[in-house]
Design an enzyme around this catalytic site. Sequence first.
Site: not given
Ligand code: GLC
Length: 442
Positions: A109, A206, A406, A31, A171, A37, A35, A169, A362-363
Amino acid sequence: MTSREGLVKQAKKVLEQNWLGYATKPAPRLYPHQWSWDSAFIAMAYAHYDSPRAIQEMRSLFEGQWQNGLLPHIIFNQKASDYSPGPEFWRIDRSPHASKDVMTSGIIQPPVHATSILHIAHQDPDRDRGLAFLREMFPKLKSWHAYLYKERDLEQNGLISIRHPWESGQDNSPIWDQALSRIRIEAGMVPEYRRVDTDIVNVIERPTTAEYDHYAYLVKNFYENDYDESRIFQSSPFIIQDVLFNSLLVQANRDLSTIAHLVGEDSQIFDQWAMQTSNAMNEKLWDSTHGIYFDYDLVSGQAIHAHVAAGFSPLYAGVPNAAQAELILANLNTYGFCPLDEVCWAVPSYDKLEPGYSPSRYWRGPVWINVNWVLYRGLCRYGFQAYAEHVKQAIIKLPSEYGFYEYFDPDTGQGHGSESFSWTAALLLDLLLEEENYGQFD
Ligand code: GLC
């Protein structure tokens, strides 16, 4: 086991390494931009030891705010060209409101910003600087919240809708599965896109290609409607009232009301919004049978029965009454969410007993430090000390034993996704450093 001082040092180092010179990226490679949030959480840590940097973090984020108040979820870093999907994917030039100078995405977000900004001013040892910052940010925050209530409160009941899974957030949460599966993808419906996430982290952690096609299809619908919210909502197959988003908003409205008081502005509307959203969550999203709040799908007209940890987040904003809160605690303290008497890490993002649960995807199961931070604050608010401590221990011990990842496996603690992840470091710092700090406006 690392000492407390050692841990603070390591966490600060993660943030330092991810500092871009004007803001902090969430992770070194995965990333590389700013971003929304993430920055709000990251600034909460800087607030304890570097107020100018905390101020800079939020200032640079709001530089990308659109004229209609929309606060974009990504502010692109012009120097990071190897990220995809990049700025061109969003076609924000089609919106009459988008920023002309700053490259951004076209979605939002969760709104933790007023909370973060109040905290920054509160912790600033220079009271005048803190107040000046609040004065500077108040109109921007007001316009951000006003956008949500003007454009996203589709039923005029205080519940804000999201129009893309990424806006939550969370995702890749199972919350979105049903709504996404209704979208039939046919030839020509998906714009071209490239992914880099699967080059950097393990592909099985992912989203799948089918999920990504849906994400891209939704974005195409946004720019084809020139980012006109009413046109988007008329045609969108994905409109959801999300629990975590609305919980964070209730608290952010209260914090914005406090900011208004501090800078001598009228605070009434923010209190009204907080109350309206909180009441609507209890009326529409609460499920007393399961002791959890569920998201609501406005397209199908049905509650989404996904048992995710975020369903307990209304505790954070004081939304449930005492009896509801007891039911939530009882539900949290069960096998699926890592009870007090089990050897496991709280809180799995998805109930371990649900069929689609995965400890590493992821999530869909792993522990996320920001969700834990929200739940920790909520549990403290209701005096649920034992479980609050259980959650706090995970926030501190997971990174110290397994690294600043993460997300983490709720059984083994193993880290997944990106390492050196900023909000993992930041929210751990927030908890460790809050014990020694004071506040300006107590
Ligand atoms: C992922 C998360 C998201 C976050 C982004 C950057 O996509 O799901 O909530 O803002 O990563 O860390």
